[in-house]
Design a protein around this motif. Structure first.
Motif, PDB file in Angstrom:
ATOM      1  N   VAL A   1       0.859  -1.178   0.000  1.00 59.08           N
ATOM      2  CA  VAL A   1       0.000   0.000   0.000  1.00 59.08           C
ATOM      3  C   VAL A   1       0.899   1.233   0.000  1.00 59.08           C
ATOM      4  CG1 VAL A   1      -1.746   1.313   1.271  1.00 59.08           C
ATOM      5  CG2 VAL A   1      -1.803  -1.187   1.288  1.00 59.08           C
ATOM      6  N   PRO A   2       0.775   2.088  -1.014  1.00 59.89           N
ATOM      7  CA  PRO A   2       1.625   3.282  -1.041  1.00 59.89           C
ATOM      8  C   PRO A   2       1.330   4.202   0.146  1.00 59.89           C
ATOM      9  CG  PRO A   2      -0.041   3.394  -2.761  1.00 59.89           C
ATOM     10  CD  PRO A   2      -0.157   2.041  -2.119  1.00 59.89           C
ATOM     11  N   THR A   3       2.365   4.853   0.655  1.00 52.45           N
ATOM     12  CA  THR A   3       2.181   5.744   1.802  1.00 52.45           C
ATOM     13  C   THR A   3       1.380   6.966   1.381  1.00 52.45           C
ATOM     14  OG1 THR A   3       4.298   6.776   1.348  1.00 52.45           O
ATOM     15  CG2 THR A   3       4.277   5.008   2.959  1.00 52.45           C
ATOM     16  N   GLU A   4       0.448   7.362   2.218  1.00 53.11           N
ATOM     17  CA  GLU A   4      -0.390   8.518   1.913  1.00 53.11           C
ATOM     18  C   GLU A   4       0.252   9.806   2.406  1.00 53.11           C
ATOM     19  OE1 GLU A   4      -4.936  10.054   2.767  1.00 53.11           O
ATOM     20  OE2 GLU A   4      -4.364   8.040   3.319  1.00 53.11           O
ATOM     21  N   PHE A   5       0.905   9.741   3.557  1.00 50.24           N
ATOM     22  CA  PHE A   5       1.529  10.913   4.149  1.00 50.24           C
ATOM     23  C   PHE A   5       2.992  10.612   4.424  1.00 50.24           C
ATOM     24  CE2 PHE A   5      -2.891  10.851   5.737  1.00 50.24           C
ATOM     25  CZ  PHE A   5      -3.353  11.950   5.049  1.00 50.24           C
ATOM     26  N   SER A   6       3.828  11.632   4.389  1.00 49.75           N
ATOM     27  CA  SER A   6       5.248  11.433   4.664  1.00 49.75           C
ATOM     28  C   SER A   6       5.477  11.255   6.164  1.00 49.75           C
ATOM     29  CB  SER A   6       6.055  12.607   4.123  1.00 49.75           C
ATOM     30  OG  SER A   6       5.501  13.821   4.595  1.00 49.75           O
ATOM     31  N   ASN A   7       5.135  12.239   6.948  1.00 43.95           N
ATOM     32  CA  ASN A   7       5.161  12.128   8.398  1.00 43.95           C
ATOM     33  C   ASN A   7       4.407  13.308   8.994  1.00 43.95           C
ATOM     34  OD1 ASN A   7       6.904  14.372   8.774  1.00 43.95           O
ATOM     35  ND2 ASN A   7       8.704  13.086   8.553  1.00 43.95           N
ATOM     36  N   TRP A   8       4.208  13.291  10.277  1.00 42.33           N
ATOM     37  CA  TRP A   8       3.386  14.298  10.940  1.00 42.33           C
ATOM     38  C   TRP A   8       3.977  15.698  10.795  1.00 42.33           C
ATOM     39  CZ3 TRP A   8       4.045  17.593  15.154  1.00 42.33           C
ATOM     40  CH2 TRP A   8       2.876  18.181  15.625  1.00 42.33           C
ATOM     41  N   ARG A   9       5.280  15.828  10.944  1.00 41.68           N
ATOM     42  CA  ARG A   9       5.902  17.160  10.858  1.00 41.68           C
ATOM     43  C   ARG A   9       5.730  17.772   9.470  1.00 41.68           C
ATOM     44  NH1 ARG A   9      10.338  14.432  13.748  1.00 41.68           N
ATOM     45  NH2 ARG A   9      10.102  14.978  15.920  1.00 41.68           N
ATOM     46  N   ARG A  10       5.931  16.963   8.445  1.00 41.82           N
ATOM     47  CA  ARG A  10       5.756  17.481   7.083  1.00 41.82           C
ATOM     48  C   ARG A  10       4.303  17.841   6.806  1.00 41.82           C
ATOM     49  NH1 ARG A  10       9.671  13.729   3.325  1.00 41.82           N
ATOM     50  NH2 ARG A  10      11.624  14.482   4.204  1.00 41.82           N
TER      51      ARG A  10
ATOM     52  N   TRP B   1       0.301  22.104   5.886  1.00 46.43           N
ATOM     53  CA  TRP B   1      -0.947  22.787   6.227  1.00 46.43           C
ATOM     54  C   TRP B   1      -0.720  24.266   6.487  1.00 46.43           C
ATOM     55  CZ3 TRP B   1      -2.666  18.750  10.391  1.00 46.43           C
ATOM     56  CH2 TRP B   1      -3.040  17.578   9.743  1.00 46.43           C
ATOM     57  N   ARG B   2       0.423  24.592   7.056  1.00 40.67           N
ATOM     58  CA  ARG B   2       0.703  25.983   7.408  1.00 40.67           C
ATOM     59  C   ARG B   2       1.194  26.802   6.217  1.00 40.67           C
ATOM     60  NH1 ARG B   2       2.058  28.711  12.471  1.00 40.67           N
ATOM     61  NH2 ARG B   2       1.277  26.803  13.355  1.00 40.67           N
ATOM     62  N   HIS B   3       1.969  26.191   5.328  1.00 38.47           N
ATOM     63  CA  HIS B   3       2.666  26.963   4.294  1.00 38.47           C
ATOM     64  C   HIS B   3       2.142  26.745   2.877  1.00 38.47           C
ATOM     65  CE1 HIS B   3       5.652  28.374   7.127  1.00 38.47           C
ATOM     66  NE2 HIS B   3       5.746  27.142   7.595  1.00 38.47           N
ATOM     67  N   THR B   4       1.037  26.050   2.701  1.00 36.47           N
ATOM     68  CA  THR B   4       0.465  25.871   1.368  1.00 36.47           C
ATOM     69  C   THR B   4      -1.009  26.199   1.397  1.00 36.47           C
ATOM     70  OG1 THR B   4       0.012  23.534   1.785  1.00 36.47           O
ATOM     71  CG2 THR B   4       2.127  24.058   0.768  1.00 36.47           C
TER      72      THR B   4
END
Length: 52
Positions: free
Chosen positions: A32-41, A46-49
């Motif tokens: 299963v391909p990863t949906e998210f890289s990690n929590w920090r990213r 969310w903050r910068h895009t």
């Protein structure tokens, strides 16, 4: 040593610290391909895009 997950949770006293201090690392579910890289990213994205 705990024999069950419940015993481990009961002995730790704080489940959040138990999970944060895990030595296992990130679990990657096979095929299963990863949906998210990690929590920090995710937080940074969310903050910068913007979402349109």
């Amino acid at each position: 040593m705990a024999n069950t997950l419940q015993e481990l949770i009961d002995r730790s006293g704080n489940t959040v610290d138990l999970l944060r201090g895990s030595k296992l690392g990130t679990y990657i579910y096979p095929a299963v391909p990863t949906e998210f890289s990690n929590w920090r990213r995710e937080q940074k994205a969310w903050r910068h895009t913007a979402v349109l």
